[in-house]
Each structure stands twice: as C-alpha cells, then as structure tokens.
Design a protein around this motif. Structure first.
Motif: not given
Length: 87
Positions: A16-32
């Motif tokens: 959320a912090e990175l996206e507020r600053r204009g970056l793309t952040a993708t959460l991968r699940a396994d492993p997180p």
C-alpha cells in the motif's frame, strides 16, 4: 499458518505504501513475497519478503539484506524507492 498470515499482512502494508508512491507492488502467495516495480521502467524490479527475527519482523531484499522493520512500512518503502531509482 499464523506465520504466513503475519507475513502477508506486513507485505500488504508495504504494498500500500509503495503504490501510494507510484510503484507497482504485486503480492505473490506461495511463498508470500512482494514483487515491486516501477511501471514506467519495467526492467527495474525487485522482490521483497518479510521474515521474523529475534527483534521482530523485518522486510528483506531478495539477496538477504534487511530493508527495514515491518511495523514501519513508510521508511521501508522510501528505501525501496531510493534503491530502485539508482538502477
């Protein structure tokens, strides 16, 4: 399972912090893990995970160096942005 839930929670806060600053952040699940990239420069990307250590939870670069404390996502996001902008 509680460890994975905690890890996902902290990575979500960082995303959320990175996206507020204009970056793309993708959460991968396994492993997180969090895949962070600059949408304007697809080649600039890095993977960040979150690990429990004796002093608490910490964000960590893919090469093992600590990024910052997981309960402080703002300074960690700022450090990630600085590192990605140097490449």
């Amino acid at each position: 399972m509680a460890v994975e839930h905690t890890r996902t929670y902290f990575l979500g806060k960082l995303a959320a912090e990175l996206e507020r600053r204009g970056l793309t952040a993708t959460l991968r699940a396994d492993p997180p893990v969090l895949r962070v990239s600059d949408p304007d420069t697809a080649l600039l990307a890095e993977t960040v995970d979150c690990v429990p250590l004796p002093d608490g939870w910490f964000y960590r670069w893919s090469w093992g160096e600590l990024v910052g404390q997981a309960d402080e996502p703002v300074p960690a996001a700022e450090r990630i942005i600085r590192v990605l902008s140097r490449r």
